[in-house]
Write a protein that holds these residues in place. Structure first.
Motif, PDB file in Angstrom:
ATOM      1  N   ASP A  44       0.830  -1.207   0.000  1.00 51.04           N
ATOM      2  CA  ASP A  44       0.000   0.000   0.000  1.00 51.04           C
ATOM      3  C   ASP A  44       0.866   1.260   0.000  1.00 51.04           C
ATOM      4  O   ASP A  44       0.596   2.226  -0.720  1.00 51.04           O
ATOM      5  N   ILE A  45       1.896   1.239   0.832  1.00 50.74           N
ATOM      6  CA  ILE A  45       2.774   2.411   0.943  1.00 50.74           C
ATOM      7  C   ILE A  45       3.525   2.640  -0.360  1.00 50.74           C
ATOM      8  O   ILE A  45       3.604   3.762  -0.863  1.00 50.74           O
ATOM      9  N   ALA A  46       4.071   1.569  -0.917  1.00 47.98           N
ATOM     10  CA  ALA A  46       4.818   1.680  -2.170  1.00 47.98           C
ATOM     11  C   ALA A  46       3.919   2.177  -3.295  1.00 47.98           C
ATOM     12  O   ALA A  46       4.315   3.049  -4.091  1.00 47.98           O
ATOM     13  N   GLU A  47       2.698   1.665  -3.354  1.00 44.12           N
ATOM     14  CA  GLU A  47       1.769   2.070  -4.409  1.00 44.12           C
ATOM     15  C   GLU A  47       1.427   3.550  -4.307  1.00 44.12           C
ATOM     16  O   GLU A  47       1.295   4.248  -5.322  1.00 44.12           O
ATOM     17  N   ALA A  48       1.308   4.058  -3.082  1.00 40.97           N
ATOM     18  CA  ALA A  48       0.972   5.470  -2.889  1.00 40.97           C
ATOM     19  C   ALA A  48       2.061   6.398  -3.426  1.00 40.97           C
ATOM     20  O   ALA A  48       1.795   7.550  -3.784  1.00 40.97           O
ATOM     21  N   VAL A  49       3.286   5.902  -3.480  1.00 43.11           N
ATOM     22  CA  VAL A  49       4.414   6.704  -3.967  1.00 43.11           C
ATOM     23  C   VAL A  49       4.776   6.328  -5.400  1.00 43.11           C
ATOM     24  O   VAL A  49       5.674   6.914  -5.996  1.00 43.11           O
ATOM     25  N   ASP A  50       4.058   5.330  -5.926  1.00 41.82           N
ATOM     26  CA  ASP A  50       4.299   4.857  -7.289  1.00 41.82           C
ATOM     27  C   ASP A  50       5.691   4.262  -7.450  1.00 41.82           C
ATOM     28  O   ASP A  50       6.411   4.549  -8.410  1.00 41.82           O
ATOM     29  N   VAL A  51       6.078   3.443  -6.466  1.00 43.68           N
ATOM     30  CA  VAL A  51       7.322   2.675  -6.565  1.00 43.68           C
ATOM     31  C   VAL A  51       6.996   1.227  -6.246  1.00 43.68           C
ATOM     32  O   VAL A  51       5.893   0.895  -5.799  1.00 43.68           O
ATOM     33  N   SER A  52       7.955   0.357  -6.466  1.00 47.34           N
ATOM     34  CA  SER A  52       7.744  -1.062  -6.193  1.00 47.34           C
ATOM     35  C   SER A  52       8.013  -1.370  -4.717  1.00 47.34           C
ATOM     36  O   SER A  52       8.676  -0.598  -4.010  1.00 47.34           O
ATOM     37  N   SER A  53       7.515  -2.518  -4.270  1.00 43.24           N
ATOM     38  CA  SER A  53       7.808  -2.959  -2.903  1.00 43.24           C
ATOM     39  C   SER A  53       9.306  -3.168  -2.720  1.00 43.24           C
ATOM     40  O   SER A  53       9.860  -2.913  -1.646  1.00 43.24           O
ATOM     41  N   ARG A  54       9.956  -3.610  -3.781  1.00 47.79           N
ATOM     42  CA  ARG A  54      11.413  -3.802  -3.716  1.00 47.79           C
ATOM     43  C   ARG A  54      12.107  -2.475  -3.430  1.00 47.79           C
ATOM     44  O   ARG A  54      13.056  -2.414  -2.639  1.00 47.79           O
ATOM     45  N   THR A  55      11.635  -1.407  -4.067  1.00 46.83           N
ATOM     46  CA  THR A  55      12.210  -0.084  -3.804  1.00 46.83           C
ATOM     47  C   THR A  55      11.976   0.320  -2.359  1.00 46.83           C
ATOM     48  O   THR A  55      12.869   0.876  -1.709  1.00 46.83           O
ATOM     49  N   PHE A  56      10.781   0.030  -1.835  1.00 45.58           N
ATOM     50  CA  PHE A  56      10.501   0.340  -0.429  1.00 45.58           C
ATOM     51  C   PHE A  56      11.550  -0.295   0.466  1.00 45.58           C
ATOM     52  O   PHE A  56      12.108   0.353   1.361  1.00 45.58           O
ATOM     53  N   PHE A  57      11.845  -1.581   0.217  1.00 48.25           N
ATOM     54  CA  PHE A  57      12.781  -2.296   1.086  1.00 48.25           C
ATOM     55  C   PHE A  57      14.230  -1.842   0.892  1.00 48.25           C
ATOM     56  O   PHE A  57      15.088  -2.205   1.692  1.00 48.25           O
ATOM     57  N   ASN A  58      14.487  -1.063  -0.147  1.00 48.07           N
ATOM     58  CA  ASN A  58      15.807  -0.453  -0.270  1.00 48.07           C
ATOM     59  C   ASN A  58      16.014   0.638   0.777  1.00 48.07           C
ATOM     60  O   ASN A  58      17.157   1.007   1.082  1.00 48.07           O
ATOM     61  N   TYR A  59      14.905   1.153   1.316  1.00 44.84           N
ATOM     62  CA  TYR A  59      14.973   2.253   2.280  1.00 44.84           C
ATOM     63  C   TYR A  59      14.632   1.828   3.700  1.00 44.84           C
ATOM     64  O   TYR A  59      15.195   2.362   4.656  1.00 44.84           O
TER      65      TYR A  59
END
Length: 206
Positions: A44-59
């Motif tokens: 949900d968080i990744a979609e709100a920023v228009d990035v992938s879940s993989r990108t989320f876990f980079n941070y």
């Protein structure tokens, strides 16, 4: 053909990373405030920023970490600012100076921080995450403070005490700031003044 300096390009990439990290934090806070912690996923968080879940876990390693507003870079900058404070200044005065600077940065993001405090109040389980992660950051700050003091057990003990007092004073100021319309810098200055005075009891009302 335009040639972009490698240093400039690195600066752009760093800025982009900071922007993405900040966007993920804001999205996490907004969604959890609306739906509750259990009602929000990393997707949900990744979609709100228009990035992938993989990108989320980079941070962030988890959605809870995205809510904390804690950045390794910000912690490193705090220690760097402490290192630039003149050595003749006492440890408490040095911490007061750098935390006043930090208060200005928090004040600039008032709405985000008020939302963060609201989310923490609504989800007490986050406090354990906050305190466990904060302990490691506090240890690094203690080491930096100890570097300003004479070597030996007494210097280490004083660094531990003065750092704990300073961070507690800062947290008290932040919590009060969340309930009153007063600049955070003024509240931080006030609590450090009271600490420096030896915490006298307030005078009774006239």
């Amino acid at each position: 053909m335009t040639i972009v300096d490698s240093t400039e390009e690195l600066g752009r990439r760093d800025r982009k990373k900071l922007e993405t990290r900040a966007a993920l934090e804001r999205a996490a806070l907004t969604l959890v405030a609306e739906r509750g912690l259990a009602g929000v996923t990393v997707e949900d968080i990744a979609e709100a920023v228009d990035v992938s879940s993989r990108t989320f876990f980079n941070y962030f390693p988890s959605k809870e970490d995205a809510l904390l507003g804690r950045s390794p870079r910000a912690e490193a900058e705090l220690i760097e600012r402490l290192a630039r404070v003149p050595a003749e200044m006492s440890a408490l005065a040095a911490l007061r100076l750098v935390l006043l600077d930090e208060a200005e940065r928090v004040q600039e993001r008032r709405e985000e921080w008020l939302l963060r405090l609201k989310v923490f109040e609504q989800n007490p389980s986050l406090l354990l995450k906050l305190f466990s992660g904060g302990a490691e950051a506090e240890r690094r700050l203690v080491a930096a403070v100890a570097g300003r003091l004479p070597e030996g057990p007494s210097g280490t003990a004083h660094a531990e005490l003065v750092t704990a007092v300073a961070l507690t004073a800062f947290r008290v100021a932040v919590l009060r700031w969340s309930t009153v319309d007063i600049p955070l810098t003024g509240l931080v200055d006030e609590v450090f003044s009271r600490v420096a005075e030896g915490l006298p009891d307030p005078n009774p009302p006239a």
